[in-house]
Enzyme design. Structure first.
Site, PDB file in Angstrom:
ATOM      1  CD  GLU A 175      43.713 -57.456-120.062  1.00 55.78           C
ATOM      2  OE1 GLU A 175      44.551 -56.542-120.134  1.00 55.78           O
ATOM      3  OE2 GLU A 175      43.222 -57.832-118.986  1.00 55.78           O
ATOM      4  CG  ASN A 216      41.019 -63.999-120.240  1.00 53.08           C
ATOM      5  OD1 ASN A 216      39.853 -64.321-120.040  1.00 53.08           O
ATOM      6  ND2 ASN A 216      41.760 -63.388-119.323  1.00 53.08           N
ATOM      7  CG  HIS A 252      37.675 -57.429-114.229  1.00 48.03           C
ATOM      8  ND1 HIS A 252      37.967 -57.988-113.004  1.00 48.03           N
ATOM      9  CD2 HIS A 252      38.599 -57.906-115.097  1.00 48.03           C
ATOM     10  CE1 HIS A 252      39.040 -58.759-113.119  1.00 48.03           C
ATOM     11  NE2 HIS A 252      39.432 -58.730-114.375  1.00 48.03           N
ATOM     12  CD  GLU A 280      41.145 -61.770-115.622  1.00 43.85           C
ATOM     13  OE1 GLU A 280      41.138 -60.588-115.234  1.00 43.85           O
ATOM     14  OE2 GLU A 280      41.950 -62.219-116.451  1.00 43.85           O
ATOM     15  CG  ASP A 282      36.492 -58.074-109.997  1.00 51.14           C
ATOM     16  OD1 ASP A 282      36.038 -57.519-111.021  1.00 51.14           O
ATOM     17  OD2 ASP A 282      37.712 -58.070-109.718  1.00 51.14           O
TER      18      ASP A 282
HETATM   19  O1  G3I Z   1      55.113 -57.154-106.619  1.00 48.57           O
HETATM   20  C1  G3I Z   1      55.226 -55.735-106.586  1.00 48.57           C
HETATM   21  C2  G3I Z   1      55.842 -55.267-105.317  1.00 48.57           C
HETATM   22  O2  G3I Z   1      57.162 -55.751-105.238  1.00 48.57           O
HETATM   23  C3  G3I Z   1      55.822 -53.752-105.269  1.00 48.57           C
HETATM   24  O3  G3I Z   1      56.292 -53.317-104.033  1.00 48.57           O
HETATM   25  C4  G3I Z   1      54.418 -53.225-105.457  1.00 48.57           C
HETATM   26  C5  G3I Z   1      54.359 -51.709-105.506  1.00 48.57           C
HETATM   27  O4  G3I Z   1      53.230 -51.257-106.217  1.00 48.57           O
HETATM   28  O5  G3I Z   1      53.924 -53.723-106.679  1.00 48.57           O
HETATM   29  C6  G3I Z   1      53.864 -55.134-106.730  1.00 48.57           C
HETATM   30  O6  G3I Z   1      53.338 -55.506-107.969  1.00 48.57           O
HETATM   31  C7  G3I Z   1      51.957 -55.332-108.147  1.00 48.57           C
HETATM   32  C8  G3I Z   1      51.370 -56.663-108.562  1.00 48.57           C
HETATM   33  O7  G3I Z   1      50.000 -56.515-108.863  1.00 48.57           O
HETATM   34  C9  G3I Z   1      51.534 -57.731-107.494  1.00 48.57           C
HETATM   35  O8  G3I Z   1      50.845 -57.355-106.340  1.00 48.57           O
HETATM   36  C10 G3I Z   1      51.721 -54.294-109.204  1.00 48.57           C
HETATM   37  O9  G3I Z   1      52.128 -53.015-108.747  1.00 48.57           O
HETATM   38  C11 G3I Z   1      50.266 -54.243-109.571  1.00 48.57           C
HETATM   39  O10 G3I Z   1      50.084 -53.398-110.710  1.00 48.57           O
HETATM   40  C12 G3I Z   1      49.783 -55.625-109.940  1.00 48.57           C
HETATM   41  O11 G3I Z   1      48.413 -55.546-110.215  1.00 48.57           O
HETATM   42  C13 G3I Z   1      47.853 -56.681-110.851  1.00 48.57           C
HETATM   43  C14 G3I Z   1      47.322 -56.268-112.214  1.00 48.57           C
HETATM   44  O12 G3I Z   1      46.695 -57.382-112.817  1.00 48.57           O
HETATM   45  C15 G3I Z   1      48.424 -55.790-113.139  1.00 48.57           C
HETATM   46  O13 G3I Z   1      47.901 -55.445-114.375  1.00 48.57           O
HETATM   47  C16 G3I Z   1      46.713 -57.185-109.987  1.00 48.57           C
HETATM   48  O14 G3I Z   1      47.232 -57.707-108.768  1.00 48.57           O
HETATM   49  C17 G3I Z   1      45.958 -58.279-110.729  1.00 48.57           C
HETATM   50  O15 G3I Z   1      44.776 -58.594-110.024  1.00 48.57           O
HETATM   51  C18 G3I Z   1      45.561 -57.783-112.115  1.00 48.57           C
HETATM   52  O16 G3I Z   1      44.907 -58.834-112.794  1.00 48.57           O
HETATM   53  C19 G3I Z   1      44.454 -58.509-114.110  1.00 48.57           C
HETATM   54  C20 G3I Z   1      44.531 -59.777-114.923  1.00 48.57           C
HETATM   55  O17 G3I Z   1      45.817 -60.313-114.883  1.00 48.57           O
HETATM   56  C21 G3I Z   1      44.108 -59.512-116.358  1.00 48.57           C
HETATM   57  N1  G3I Z   1      42.802 -58.892-116.413  1.00 48.57           N
HETATM   58  C22 G3I Z   1      42.628 -57.700-115.573  1.00 48.57           C
HETATM   59  C23 G3I Z   1      43.006 -58.002-114.136  1.00 48.57           C
HETATM   60  C24 G3I Z   1      42.749 -56.796-113.254  1.00 48.57           C
HETATM   61  O18 G3I Z   1      43.563 -55.723-113.618  1.00 48.57           O
END
Ligand code: G3I
Length: 489
Positions: A175, A216, A252, A280, A282
């Protein structure tokens, strides 16, 4: 002249997975027994051969984003093990997970993802080394170019180095663009300038010489300013001799909005001499999702898979998750979701069927013809003894089509070992696709025969199946319903 890497990398995957398919099916069956927690209705209900087997016939892989914590859920695990030939960590290999404090590395979850890939003979895909998001504050705060470059190199060395030889490809930089095709002002861009991308690629090549190295991004799925900026960068990197092997298109997407230039865009990158991958995928919609949205979503998934199949250098398609119950979408897009091929109960959605069909997956459980029939082949108007049934037929229509939801109940006292449903379609209706049974139309007669896994129906038991059909105005439910030749109540 191609480099050795290019020659190895651009060829599509080709391996036998017949033995794996057997293992995976056993795993699905086993999952139904784990702790007694998973009933057959909750389990993955395979109608087709595993996606991975069908994909393998095309020399591509089908992947999914894994959060290892979800593997304790037997429904999730069964699908993960059965369907996919590539695994990418949804979060576990990102900077905040692997190096939350400078020089202090943590690979617990990342190792679980790698171990799952190994155990399932699936490829491991690395995501991601250099990204502005999920970046610890200590990196954000670095302002001296030499210091930040050292931190970036140390991170690449440690993370790519740990999985060297195991990862088929890395999203080295993720990104890096704004939507208008200018550089995103990440800390790397601000402090190091444009050259950080080539520097990161070169360092990753040193850390893992056998991994393909990719860039990516999202919103680069069609031909637009952002994808053209990526295209121009690939041209520039190749001219510099920087190691760039592949480009990932996150995809996405939104239901009904697959860019019209999707395939053309993949092809123009492939023509530059890099591999491409849908990384990725969806396809989200407003929730609760309507039947028409799910039908359009199925068409969209099919379009994406067919585009990859049409581009010789497309390595495959990765879905960003498995089921709607574990998706990043609702948390980010309020009121949106239902973006994945399985619903939150692990029931296959029309999108699952569309992907299977696009891959040419064989239908499982097709009844083989009996070479020595012992009974008259003519239809028995009175039906099988003991066949007593009721059928509930739901129709959810839109202007040109509808989804039929059919619940078949054994109301008799004798178990069924197989079943065939027949009904007469109203004029103007035509079968498009169905799931959880083998569906066919001959004239106005619609037929559904049990899949391998739902032929046994005990007294009082039910089976749920469904299909999509087109119509020309008459959306009434089919009539004259029989099961095994007996008219149902
Ligand atoms: O692990 C913590 C946890 O300890 C805490 O309690 C909780 C509270 O919000 O957050 C948890 O972390 C989260 C993490 O996912 C793991 O679940 C983050 O808040 C959350 O922001 C994070 O989101 C991820 C996101 O990337 C971050 O930018 C998504 O799961 C993940 O699917 C998403 O994936 C991205 C790709 O890497 C790049 N392209 C876009 C895609 C979708 O956004």
């Amino acid at each position: 002249m191609r480099t050795e890497f290019e020659i190895d990398y651009h060829s599509r995957r080709g391996r036998s997975v017949a033995a794996l398919a057997t293992t995976a099916l056993v795993a699905v069956a086993g999952a139904a027994l784990v702790g007694g927690a998973l009933t057959p209705a909750q389990a993955a209900e395979p109608t087709f051969e595993p996606w991975r087997d069908a994909a393998d016939d095309h020399g591509i892989t089908v992947g999914f984003a894994l959060s290892p914590g979800h593997l304790s859920d037997p429904g999730y695990r069964a699908i993960a093990e059965r369907e996919f030939s590539l695994v990418v960590a949804e979060n576990a290999m990102k900077w905040d997970a692997t190096e939350p404090t400078r020089g202090s590395f943590s690979f617990g979850q990342a190792d679980q993802v790698a171990a799952f890939a190994t155990a399932n003979d699936a490829d491991l895909y690395g995501h991601t080394l250099v990204w502005h998001s999920q970046l610890p504050g200590w990196v954000e705060s670095l302002t001296a170019p030499a210091d930040l470059r050292d931190a970036m190199y140390d991170h690449i060395d440690a993370v790519a180095g740990r999985y060297a030889g195991d990862v088929v490809a890395w999203d080295v930089v993720n990104e890096l663009w704004n939507d208008d095709g200018t550089r995103r002002p990440s800390v790397f861009q601000r402090v190091l300038g444009d050259g950080y991308v080539a520097d990161a690629l070169r360092r990753a090549r040193q850390a893992d010489p056998s991994a393909k190295l990719c860039l990516n991004d999202y919103n680069t799925d069609g031909v637009n300013a952002k994808s053209t900026a990526m295209y121009d960068l690939v041209v520039s990197l190749k001219a510099q001799g920087a190691p760039i092997d592949c480009v990932g298109f996150q995809s996405h997407l939104i239901v009904g909005q697959v860019p019209s230039t999707y395939r053309q865009n993949l092809q123009r990158f492939a023509d530059l001499g890099v591999d491409v991958r849908i990384t990725e995928l969806d396809i989200r919609t407003t929730v609760p999702a309507s039947a028409s949205a799910l039908a359009q979503q199925a068409r969209d998934y099919r379009t994406v898979v067919e585009a990859c199949l049409a581009v010789a250098r497309c390595d495959g398609v990765t879905v960003w998750g498995i089921d709607d119950g574990h998706s990043w979408v609702p948390g980010v897009f309020s009121g949106q979701g239902a973006a994945l091929p399985w619903d939150a109960q692990y029931q296959a959605k029309p999108a699952y069927t569309a992907v299977a069909e696009a891959l040419g997956a064989a239908v499982e459980g097709s009844p083989s013809p009996d070479p020595t029939p012992t009974t008259s082949p003519s239809p028995d108007p009175t039906g099988e003894p003991g066949t007593t049934c009721s059928v509930t037929w739901g129709v959810n229509a839109w202007n040109s089509g509808y989804t039929g939801s059919v619940t078949i109940r054994n109301t008799g006292g004798t178990p069924w070992t197989s079943w065939t449903l027949r009904a007469t379609l109203p004029g103007g209706q035509s079968l498009q696709q169905g799931w959880s049974a083998q569906w066919a139309q001959s004239g106005s007669v619609l037929t559904a025969t049990n899949a391998a896994w739902n032929g046994s129906v005990p007294p009082g038991g039910t089976v749920q199946v469904g299909y999509n059909a087109g119509h020309s105005g008459d959306t009434s439910a089919p009539s004259g319903v029989t099961v095994n030749g007996t008219t149902c109540g």
